[in-house]
Enzyme design. Structure first.
Site, PDB file in Angstrom:
ATOM      1  N   GLY A  14      -2.206 -20.655  88.752  1.00 14.37           N
ATOM      2  CA  GLY A  14      -1.626 -19.539  88.006  1.00 14.37           C
ATOM      3  C   GLY A  14      -2.108 -18.204  88.519  1.00 14.37           C
ATOM      4  N   ALA A  15      -2.331 -18.128  89.840  1.00 14.52           N
ATOM      5  CA  ALA A  15      -3.043 -16.987  90.414  1.00 14.52           C
ATOM      6  C   ALA A  15      -2.168 -15.783  90.712  1.00 14.52           C
ATOM      7  CB  ALA A  15      -3.755 -17.427  91.695  1.00 14.52           C
ATOM      8  N   SER A  16      -0.864 -15.878  90.500  1.00 14.57           N
ATOM      9  CA  SER A  16      -0.003 -14.763  90.903  1.00 14.57           C
ATOM     10  C   SER A  16      -0.031 -13.599  89.921  1.00 14.57           C
ATOM     11  CB  SER A  16       1.438 -15.247  91.084  1.00 14.57           C
ATOM     12  OG  SER A  16       2.040 -15.523  89.832  1.00 14.57           O
ATOM     13  N   VAL A  41       2.173 -22.707  97.278  1.00  7.29           N
ATOM     14  CA  VAL A  41       3.248 -22.594  96.290  1.00  7.29           C
ATOM     15  C   VAL A  41       3.516 -23.984  95.721  1.00  7.29           C
ATOM     16  CG1 VAL A  41       5.649 -21.940  95.892  1.00  7.29           C
ATOM     17  CG2 VAL A  41       4.244 -20.653  97.534  1.00  7.29           C
ATOM     18  N   SER A  70      -7.049 -21.695  74.481  1.00  7.06           N
ATOM     19  CA  SER A  70      -6.558 -20.621  73.617  1.00  7.06           C
ATOM     20  C   SER A  70      -7.151 -20.786  72.230  1.00  7.06           C
ATOM     21  CB  SER A  70      -5.024 -20.670  73.522  1.00  7.06           C
ATOM     22  OG  SER A  70      -4.539 -19.793  72.524  1.00  7.06           O
ATOM     23  N   TYR A  95       2.577 -25.295  71.892  1.00 11.48           N
ATOM     24  CA  TYR A  95       1.491 -24.609  72.592  1.00 11.48           C
ATOM     25  C   TYR A  95       0.138 -24.985  72.002  1.00 11.48           C
ATOM     26  CZ  TYR A  95      -1.174 -20.715  74.621  1.00 11.48           C
ATOM     27  OH  TYR A  95      -2.096 -19.956  75.301  1.00 11.48           O
ATOM     28  N   LYS A 138      -3.122 -27.028  73.786  1.00  9.50           N
ATOM     29  CA  LYS A 138      -4.450 -26.442  73.949  1.00  9.50           C
ATOM     30  C   LYS A 138      -5.503 -27.216  73.165  1.00  9.50           C
ATOM     31  CE  LYS A 138      -3.173 -23.106  76.685  1.00  9.50           C
ATOM     32  NZ  LYS A 138      -3.567 -23.108  78.106  1.00  9.50           N
TER      33      LYS A 138
END
Length: 256
Positions: A18-20, A65, A147, A160, A164
């Site tokens: 999730g580095a973008s 990617v 989260s 969600y 988590k």
């Protein structure tokens, strides 16, 4: 005389998903500044290219990617990271799907994709790091971005929150299994942090709702850097006696 700094990560190879953008991007920037060699993963190729330009990293950052909802493909992805940068010392799983969907409209495919990226991908990454072909054999650290919604409820966050809460429980058991290998496993549970994902949600709120949500955080909304600092603490030797924990970084949200 060189001063010892337990936060330094010189010579360590860390995979960041999730580095973008958002927390993942700030985490990559932080770990790179501390001396780590990085393998950065995201499905957004343009975002990864932008990150590489920001770091002016050359060979210190390898870009990959990938869509992490493809659980079966993660083992090959990790193999490519090892081939490009050597065996790994750690993994930081920041990739995730945050969706506000009322349960009455929630579809099976939708919640399974959320669970796949948020939880199952984390498990597969942990499984991969346990391999002698992947793990460098020292300074092992896994950090999953969880989260506060894994602890408390929120309308529209059923899938969600499920993902988590499961992530937190999985990490505790994984920490016990990997302790003998010298690999620590921890989660970080942020509150509401200003990221592109948060901005999408924020656009759905009127000013009164926005103020009400921010007021739930005695220190106000967080920034991605606040979480990145916590990640660095857990990945580095500063966290060497911490495992099986969920570090809450929420501006006081859960204190209420």
């Amino acid at each position: 005389m060189t001063t010892f700094n337990p936060l330094r990560l010189d010579g360590r190879h860390i995979l960041v998903t999730g580095a973008s953008s958002g927390i993942g991007r700030r985490t990559a920037v932080m770990l790179h500044a501390l001396g780590a060699r990085l393998s950065v993963v995201d499905r957004d190729e343009a975002g990864l290219v932008s990150l590489g330009a920001e770091l002016s990293a050359g060979e210190a950052v390898a870009q990959h990617v990938a869509d992490l909802s493809d659980i079966a493909g993660i083992e090959a992805l990790v193999g490519r990271c090892v081939d490009a940068g050597g065996r790994l010392h750690g993994v930081v799983h920041c990739a995730g799907i945050q969706a506000i969907v009322p349960v009455r409209t929630l579809q099976i495919d939708g919640w399974r994709r959320i669970f796949a990226v948020n939880t199952e991908a984390a498990l597969m990454l942990g499984k991969c790091l346990s391999s002698r072909k992947v793990y460098a054999g020292q300074h092992g650290a896994i950090v999953f971005i969880s989260s506060v919604m894994g602890t408390v409820g929120s309308v529209g966050a059923v899938a969600y929150s499920m993902s988590k809460a499961a992530l937190d429980g999985m990490a505790r058991s994984l920490s016990l299994e990997l302790a003998s290998r010298g690999i620590r496993v921890n989660c970080i549970a942020p509150g509401f942090v200003r990221t592109p994902l948060f901005e999408q949600t924020e656009r759905l709120w009127d000013e009164e709702t926005k103020r009400a949500v921010e007021d739930l955080h005695p220190l106000g909304f967080g920034e991605a850097e606040d979480v990145a600092h916590a990640v660095a603490f857990l990945v580095a030797d500063t966290g060497r006696w911490i495992t099986g924990s969920t570090l809450v970084v929420d501006g006081g949200y859960l204190a209420r």
